[in-house]
Design a protein around this motif. Structure first.
Motif, PDB file in Angstrom:
ATOM      1  N   GLU A 143      33.321  37.938  37.137  1.00 57.89           N
ATOM      2  CA  GLU A 143      33.904  39.224  36.754  1.00 57.89           C
ATOM      3  C   GLU A 143      33.558  39.632  35.317  1.00 57.89           C
ATOM      4  N   VAL A 144      33.508  38.660  34.407  1.00 58.06           N
ATOM      5  CA  VAL A 144      33.346  39.024  32.992  1.00 58.06           C
ATOM      6  C   VAL A 144      31.893  39.295  32.593  1.00 58.06           C
ATOM      7  N   VAL A 145      30.970  38.985  33.459  1.00 53.48           N
ATOM      8  CA  VAL A 145      29.558  39.197  33.108  1.00 53.48           C
ATOM      9  C   VAL A 145      29.304  40.689  32.861  1.00 53.48           C
ATOM     10  N   GLY A 146      28.645  40.986  31.750  1.00 57.16           N
ATOM     11  CA  GLY A 146      28.352  42.378  31.384  1.00 57.16           C
ATOM     12  C   GLY A 146      29.466  43.040  30.600  1.00 57.16           C
ATOM     13  N   LYS A 147      30.569  42.312  30.409  1.00 59.00           N
ATOM     14  CA  LYS A 147      31.704  42.926  29.700  1.00 59.00           C
ATOM     15  C   LYS A 147      31.688  42.535  28.220  1.00 59.00           C
ATOM     16  N   SER A 148      32.193  43.469  27.397  1.00 57.35           N
ATOM     17  CA  SER A 148      32.318  43.209  25.955  1.00 57.35           C
ATOM     18  C   SER A 148      33.625  42.472  25.696  1.00 57.35           C
ATOM     19  N   SER A 149      33.775  41.961  24.454  1.00 54.52           N
ATOM     20  CA  SER A 149      35.026  41.312  24.044  1.00 54.52           C
ATOM     21  C   SER A 149      36.207  42.234  24.259  1.00 54.52           C
ATOM     22  N   ASP A 150      36.048  43.475  23.813  1.00 56.62           N
ATOM     23  CA  ASP A 150      37.165  44.417  23.928  1.00 56.62           C
ATOM     24  C   ASP A 150      37.597  44.588  25.376  1.00 56.62           C
ATOM     25  N   LYS A 151      36.613  44.694  26.210  1.00 56.50           N
ATOM     26  CA  LYS A 151      36.897  44.896  27.637  1.00 56.50           C
ATOM     27  C   LYS A 151      37.640  43.664  28.195  1.00 56.50           C
ATOM     28  N   VAL A 152      37.142  42.470  27.863  1.00 56.12           N
ATOM     29  CA  VAL A 152      37.785  41.243  28.367  1.00 56.12           C
ATOM     30  C   VAL A 152      39.192  41.118  27.775  1.00 56.12           C
ATOM     31  N   ASN A 153      39.327  41.461  26.482  1.00 58.80           N
ATOM     32  CA  ASN A 153      40.643  41.340  25.835  1.00 58.80           C
ATOM     33  C   ASN A 153      41.670  42.289  26.433  1.00 58.80           C
ATOM     34  N   SER A 154      41.210  43.344  27.057  1.00 61.19           N
ATOM     35  CA  SER A 154      42.159  44.285  27.654  1.00 61.19           C
ATOM     36  C   SER A 154      42.623  43.829  29.043  1.00 61.19           C
ATOM     37  N   MET A 155      42.022  42.769  29.544  1.00 61.27           N
ATOM     38  CA  MET A 155      42.407  42.288  30.886  1.00 61.27           C
ATOM     39  C   MET A 155      43.684  41.451  30.820  1.00 61.27           C
ATOM     40  N   GLY A 156      44.428  41.443  31.913  1.00 55.98           N
ATOM     41  CA  GLY A 156      45.677  40.683  31.950  1.00 55.98           C
ATOM     42  C   GLY A 156      45.965  40.138  33.333  1.00 55.98           C
ATOM     43  N   LEU A 157      47.208  39.772  33.548  1.00 53.63           N
ATOM     44  CA  LEU A 157      47.621  39.128  34.798  1.00 53.63           C
ATOM     45  C   LEU A 157      47.304  39.987  36.025  1.00 53.63           C
ATOM     46  N   GLU A 158      47.504  41.298  35.883  1.00 50.56           N
ATOM     47  CA  GLU A 158      47.243  42.181  37.035  1.00 50.56           C
ATOM     48  C   GLU A 158      45.778  42.100  37.455  1.00 50.56           C
ATOM     49  N   ASP A 159      44.888  42.006  36.463  1.00 45.80           N
ATOM     50  CA  ASP A 159      43.468  41.900  36.794  1.00 45.80           C
ATOM     51  C   ASP A 159      43.168  40.586  37.515  1.00 45.80           C
ATOM     52  N   VAL A 160      43.797  39.505  37.032  1.00 43.06           N
ATOM     53  CA  VAL A 160      43.551  38.205  37.668  1.00 43.06           C
ATOM     54  C   VAL A 160      44.039  38.240  39.117  1.00 43.06           C
ATOM     55  N   LYS A 161      45.213  38.853  39.328  1.00 43.41           N
ATOM     56  CA  LYS A 161      45.752  38.941  40.681  1.00 43.41           C
ATOM     57  C   LYS A 161      44.798  39.718  41.592  1.00 43.41           C
ATOM     58  N   ARG A 162      44.264  40.804  41.054  1.00 42.84           N
ATOM     59  CA  ARG A 162      43.320  41.607  41.829  1.00 42.84           C
ATOM     60  C   ARG A 162      42.055  40.795  42.157  1.00 42.84           C
ATOM     61  N   ILE A 163      41.566  40.065  41.141  1.00 43.75           N
ATOM     62  CA  ILE A 163      40.311  39.330  41.319  1.00 43.75           C
ATOM     63  C   ILE A 163      40.447  38.231  42.376  1.00 43.75           C
ATOM     64  N   ILE A 164      41.612  37.554  42.362  1.00 42.18           N
ATOM     65  CA  ILE A 164      41.756  36.481  43.369  1.00 42.18           C
ATOM     66  C   ILE A 164      42.398  37.001  44.658  1.00 42.18           C
ATOM     67  N   GLY A 165      42.798  38.265  44.629  1.00 41.05           N
ATOM     68  CA  GLY A 165      43.247  38.884  45.877  1.00 41.05           C
ATOM     69  C   GLY A 165      44.647  38.514  46.319  1.00 41.05           C
ATOM     70  N   ILE A 166      45.558  38.280  45.368  1.00 39.32           N
ATOM     71  CA  ILE A 166      46.941  38.008  45.754  1.00 39.32           C
ATOM     72  C   ILE A 166      47.877  38.922  44.969  1.00 39.32           C
ATOM     73  N   ASP A 167      48.965  39.320  45.608  1.00 38.04           N
ATOM     74  CA  ASP A 167      49.843  40.314  44.963  1.00 38.04           C
ATOM     75  C   ASP A 167      50.977  39.684  44.171  1.00 38.04           C
ATOM     76  N   HIS A 168      51.353  38.468  44.543  1.00 40.49           N
ATOM     77  CA  HIS A 168      52.517  37.915  43.852  1.00 40.49           C
ATOM     78  C   HIS A 168      52.227  36.501  43.343  1.00 40.49           C
ATOM     79  N   ILE A 169      52.508  36.301  42.068  1.00 39.24           N
ATOM     80  CA  ILE A 169      52.406  34.951  41.503  1.00 39.24           C
ATOM     81  C   ILE A 169      53.757  34.623  40.904  1.00 39.24           C
ATOM     82  N   SER A 170      54.352  33.498  41.336  1.00 40.63           N
ATOM     83  CA  SER A 170      55.696  33.166  40.840  1.00 40.63           C
ATOM     84  C   SER A 170      55.640  32.841  39.349  1.00 40.63           C
ATOM     85  N   ALA A 171      56.767  33.045  38.686  1.00 35.07           N
ATOM     86  CA  ALA A 171      56.826  32.887  37.227  1.00 35.07           C
ATOM     87  C   ALA A 171      56.289  31.529  36.780  1.00 35.07           C
ATOM     88  N   SER A 172      56.551  30.490  37.582  1.00 34.89           N
ATOM     89  CA  SER A 172      56.146  29.150  37.164  1.00 34.89           C
ATOM     90  C   SER A 172      54.633  28.944  37.294  1.00 34.89           C
TER      91      SER A 172
END
Lengths: 404, 124
Positions: free
Chosen positions: B74-103
């Motif tokens: 996913e990060v290939v071709g992306k700048s630092s700024d672009k990667v730094n703006s990514m968060g949990l929602e992006d990870v959930k989208r990338i691995i294809g799951i909607d809910h990750i428990s707090a733990s």
């Protein structure tokens, strides 16, 4: 001894009839915390509705009843481990109990503390911390059967002031020979602290037989509420201890230049005590007494033998516990190719609650069990049934097949 | 996340893409997930201020391993700024799951956090 029926006692624990993810809850995380019977849950409500007041100092009727509730709980705890009430200090949990000793035991720089690889972090970090204060910490190893290297206790250095040892490992299930360790430690002039967090709920303890100077356990692992634990301090070692927390309730008189402290146990119980939860712990002990610690021990031993013998034929399992001469109600394992967190997650989908990770014993798991990323742990109690063990192992097999 | 989805990820988990150290990299960083106790190393090859190639080493739980593996694509071709703006929602989208428990949030984020740390180190 009358027959023990786990299905009968289960009725006393409201949470055990819950469903999780559509499946009946199978609660196998008792080494982390036990569930509570109605008598404890209702009792705490009763306390706040009928008894609540700040104990010890106020003179009104409720304060008197609150004081009585608190001191009655202390008497019950004392009787439970064959101690005297004035030897029982109420703390928050085992961790606080052991920290209390590490902060208040008077030791010269250069003194040594002997502890072991089997310890939970709560009986390790309070001692490792003292290295910053010029103390030395020696660690007893474990052999292939997960037993302590008892030879180390035969030759304790003369400058060792304290031997701090667990009675039961929360990872390997090893039950240690604390009576022998106490005898050997005392013979070389060291004091002995026993971490009984994993044994107080399961085994009848007798502090006179163990002959420890300190013994610590948590209320919440033995049917009591969270927030109350116990530190037993043998009367003979009181002179070797200084203050821990200071403030209200732990003094007899205060002048700006002359403070007179109260006697133990008040000396170690600064501030308004947790009376409601101590009261709840007293009710938990009533419950354990009613069922009988001997019956609990006997039933769990059979249940664990069944678990271990059934698990022996499951190929996808690596088992890290239960090899010792005597073992507690602990079953630490991993499923081949699966991370323990994933095993815990998938079991939860079937309503089965276990623990996964380092179990607050990272050096033991990494250095001695040689496992990266932790282990999974099932820890039954007397309200668990053979049927639950069967379901647990059947689900393990399914997970093993998926990862195989 | 349901059980079937979990089992779908097992195939990726057993044989994740981008596993192994890059032969030629500009920066590497070690990351640790306090929630699963797992340690990973990430390796980044940079070009013109963006990530040209990424890989990882280490073993963890299914959430941490699959997310770090997929992030390395996913990060290939992306700048630092672009990667730094990514968060949990992006990870959930990338691995294809909607809910990750707090733990398990720490497991999901260990890969992304480690890549961000590597980029910060590269900039220094």
């Amino acid at each position: 001894m009358s027959d023990f029926d786990a299905n009968e006692v289960r009725k006393d624990f409201p949470i055990l009839s819950k469903t999780i993810e559509g499946n009946p809850l199978i609660y196998l995380d008792n080494a982390a915390t036990s569930q509570k019977p109605s008598t404890v849950i209702d009792g705490i409500k009763y306390f706040y509705e009928n008894i609540n007041a700040n104990p010890l100092r106020s003179l009104h009727k409720l304060a008197e009843e609150s004081t009585k509730a608190y001191e009655t709980a202390r008497e019950k705890v004392a009787r439970f481990i064959n101690a005297s009430p004035e030897e029982i200090i109420f703390v928050r949990n085992t961790t606080e109990a052991i920290n209390l000793v590490s902060f208040s035991l008077k030791m010269d720089r250069g003194s040594r503390i002997l502890t072991t690889y089997l310890e939970h972090h709560s009986n390790l970090l309070p001692w490792l911390r003292l290295r910053d204060k010029g103390m030395f910490v020696d660690i007893v190893g474990v052999d292939d059967n997960l037993e302590l290297d008892m030879g180390r206790f035969e030759n304790i250095r003369q400058d060792t002031k304290l031997v701090a040892v667990t009675h039961g490992s929360n990872v390997t299930g090893t039950i240690t020979d604390v009576e022998k360790i106490s005898r050997l430690a005392h013979a070389s002039g060291a004091l002995v602290l026993v971490d009984a967090a994993q044994t107080a709920p399961h085994i009848k303890l007798d502090v006179k037989k163990i002959d420890a100077d300190f013994l610590a356990f948590s209320g919440h692992k033995m049917l009591g509420p969270m927030g109350v634990g116990v530190l037993y301090i043998n009367k003979r070692v009181i002179p070797k201890l200084g203050t821990f927390l200071t403030g209200g309730e732990m003094i007899s008189s205060v002048k700006m230049n002359d403070i007179k402290y109260a006697d133990v146990p008040a000396y170690f119980e600064a501030g308004t005590p947790n009376v409601a939860d101590a009261y709840g712990l007293g009710l938990a002990i009533d419950y354990l007494d009613k069922v009988g610690m001997d019956r609990i021990y006997a039933y769990e031993k059979k249940l664990m033998d069944y678990l271990y013998s059934s698990a022996a034929s499951i190929d996808c399992l690596d088992i890290y516990s239960g090899k010792s001469r005597e073992r507690g109600s602990i079953f630490s394992f991993s499923v081949k190719n699966a991370h323990p967190h994933d095993v815990a997650y998938l079991l939860n989908k079937k309503g089965i609650a276990i623990r996964s990770g380092f179990q607050c014993a990272q050096p033991l798991i990494e250095d001695k069990l040689h496992v990266k990323g932790g282990v999974a742990r099932a820890s039954p109690y007397f309200y668990n049934t053979y049927d639950e063990i069967d379901t647990f192992l059947a689900e393990i097999k399914k997970i093993g097949n998926m990862y195989g | 996340m349901d059980e079937d989805k979990y089992y779908e990820l097992i195939d990726i988990y057993k044989n994740p893409e981008h596993a192994g150290k890059l032969q030629d990299f500009d920066v590497s960083e070690e990351g640790y997930s306090t929630s699963c106790g797992d340690t990973f190393n990430v390796y980044l090859k940079m070009e013109n201020g963006t990530i040209k190639e990424a890989s990882f080493e280490g073993n963890g739980c299914i959430i941490s391993t699959v997310s770090i593996s997929k992030l390395c694509s996913e990060v290939v071709g992306k700048s630092s700024d672009k990667v730094n703006s990514m968060g949990l929602e992006d990870v959930k989208r990338i691995i294809g799951i909607d809910h990750i428990s707090a733990s398990r949030v720490g497991c999901a984020l260990v890969g992304l956090e480690t890549i961000k740390k590597a980029l910060a180190k590269y900039k220094l």
